[in-house]
Design a protein around this motif. Structure first.
Motif, PDB file in Angstrom:
ATOM      1  N   ARG A   1       0.838  -1.204   0.000  1.00 56.01           N
ATOM      2  CA  ARG A   1       0.000   0.000   0.000  1.00 56.01           C
ATOM      3  C   ARG A   1       0.871   1.251   0.000  1.00 56.01           C
ATOM      4  O   ARG A   1       0.566   2.225  -0.689  1.00 56.01           O
ATOM      5  CB  ARG A   1      -0.936   0.013   1.213  1.00 56.01           C
ATOM      6  CG  ARG A   1      -2.061  -0.996   1.153  1.00 56.01           C
ATOM      7  CD  ARG A   1      -2.936  -0.922   2.397  1.00 56.01           C
ATOM      8  NE  ARG A   1      -3.558   0.377   2.517  1.00 56.01           N
ATOM      9  CZ  ARG A   1      -3.295   1.241   3.503  1.00 56.01           C
ATOM     10  NH1 ARG A   1      -2.389   0.962   4.436  1.00 56.01           N
ATOM     11  NH2 ARG A   1      -3.921   2.393   3.562  1.00 56.01           N
TER      12      ARG A   1
ATOM     13  N   ASP B   1       0.486   2.401  -3.706  1.00 58.48           N
ATOM     14  CA  ASP B   1      -0.661   3.315  -3.644  1.00 58.48           C
ATOM     15  C   ASP B   1      -0.288   4.711  -3.157  1.00 58.48           C
ATOM     16  O   ASP B   1      -0.834   5.707  -3.645  1.00 58.48           O
ATOM     17  CB  ASP B   1      -1.745   2.731  -2.727  1.00 58.48           C
ATOM     18  CG  ASP B   1      -2.280   1.398  -3.231  1.00 58.48           C
ATOM     19  OD1 ASP B   1      -2.228   1.167  -4.461  1.00 58.48           O
ATOM     20  OD2 ASP B   1      -2.728   0.585  -2.406  1.00 58.48           O
TER      21      ASP B   1
ATOM     22  N   ARG C   1      -1.690  11.597  -1.122  1.00 58.32           N
ATOM     23  CA  ARG C   1      -2.056  10.185  -1.011  1.00 58.32           C
ATOM     24  C   ARG C   1      -1.527   9.574   0.283  1.00 58.32           C
ATOM     25  O   ARG C   1      -2.204   8.753   0.922  1.00 58.32           O
ATOM     26  CB  ARG C   1      -1.512   9.394  -2.209  1.00 58.32           C
ATOM     27  CG  ARG C   1      -2.212   9.698  -3.522  1.00 58.32           C
ATOM     28  CD  ARG C   1      -1.897   8.627  -4.569  1.00 58.32           C
ATOM     29  NE  ARG C   1      -0.467   8.453  -4.798  1.00 58.32           N
ATOM     30  CZ  ARG C   1       0.227   9.124  -5.706  1.00 58.32           C
ATOM     31  NH1 ARG C   1      -0.382  10.038  -6.469  1.00 58.32           N
ATOM     32  NH2 ARG C   1       1.515   8.898  -5.865  1.00 58.32           N
TER      33      ARG C   1
END
Length: 326
Positions: free
Chosen positions: A26, A30, A234
């Protein structure tokens, strides 16, 4: 007569050991926006460009960086490095075919480095036919390598001598800074046109190392300012801890932020650092790491006590035996 290999050395990859694979995927894919290849349940590779591997994540308990891989331009440069380290009594081991394949490289050799960071050298990086899946317009790699590694040390002169011995590292500059009440001196070493590939920090006048991990942070560089800002957003949105907000450094003028990785060390994502002109560059000392920004997030009392405990324990640890300069 030894051959100078300055400019022929580039930070090629980093090996990380962790059991927190889900969090790392992640974080890396991401949040930071790297290409992720999950090879099996014990192996993840992150890509920044067409190289098969820029960060190799292996399963294990260390929660730390375990090895640094240096890309050398040719076999002659590899032979020069190996001759230097063996002349100083350091054992050199040839990597297995499996180890080289995991790193996506050819002619893999390794030898001991400071703070338990194994140094690996290779000549050729394999490229991947799989299209790059990243959340950015691109990462900056090329002649400057993938970024830099920052460490803390109780013996900064010895570390500088080590990287000079192995890779002809040159001093770019110093920064004096006070962090969490500790007066720090940070030196920045370059092995090519990038302002620094290695940063070394020490607590002035105190033989302590306040960092649990072998590295304090890793750095990579994005091609566009918007990419850095989007990644910053993010990181927060996905719930990862921010160590330092966006700011600009005094010495290399890079705009960046620092996030805390799942393994505890920090990850700097930056944009637009200066490129060193060897003809005109002169080392200097800067006061403070930032022109503006890089606001530190609040640390809890528990975190502060843990940092103090680590620093106190370092007083009783024997520092790595390092090799002096030529």
């Amino acid at each position: 007569m030894t051959r100078s290999i300055f400019g022929s050395v580039h930070l090629g990859y980093v090996v990380i050991e962790s059991n927190r694979f889900a969090d790392w995927r992640r974080f890396g894919e991401d949040a930071i926006g790297m290409h992720c290849d999950e090879l099996d349940s014990d192996t993840i590779r992150f890509r920044l460009d067409d190289h098969q591997c820029r960060f190799l994540l292996r399963r294990g308990p260390a929660e730390d960086v375990t090895a640094i891989g240096w890309h050398l331009d040719d076999h002659g440069a590899v032979d020069e490095v190996i001759a230097r380290v063996t002349a100083r009594g350091l054992p050199v081991v040839e990597g297995t075919a499996e180890e080289a394949a995991l790193r996506g490289v050819e002619r893999l050799l390794r030898f001991p480095g400071p703070k338990g960071l194994v140094q690996e050298v290779f000549t050729t990086a394999s490229t991947s036919p799989v299209p790059l899946r990243i959340r950015h317009r691109g990462f900056v790699t090329g002649p400057g390598g993938i970024g830099h590694v920052a460490v803390t040390s109780t013996k900064p002169d010895a570390l500088q001598a080590y990287f000079d011995m192995a890779f002809d590292a040159r001093l770019s500059d110093f920064i004096d800074e006070t962090i969490s009440g500790m007066k720090m001196k940070i030196r920045f070493l370059r092995v090519n046109e990038r302002h620094h590939s290695v940063a070394i920090a020490n607590v002035r006048r105190l033989p302590i190392d306040p960092i649990r991990t072998r590295v304090q942070h890793l750095n990579i560089q994005v091609a566009e300012l918007d990419d850095m800002v989007d990644a910053y957003q993010r990181v927060g949105a996905l719930g990862f801890e921010m160590a330092l907000g966006i700011g600009q450094h005094t010495n290399d003028r890079e705009l960046s932020f620092y996030a805390k990785t799942p393994s505890g060390f920090e990850w700097e994502l930056g944009w637009n650092p200066i490129v060193v002109d060897e003809a005109t560059w002169e080392p200097t000392t800067h006061q403070g790491i930032s022109i503006w920004g890089h606001t530190r997030t609040g640390a809890t009392i528990v975190e502060k006590l843990a940092q103090f405990k680590t620093a106190a324990a370092s007083l009783t640890r024997q520092h790595d035996a390092l090799i002096g300069s030529r």
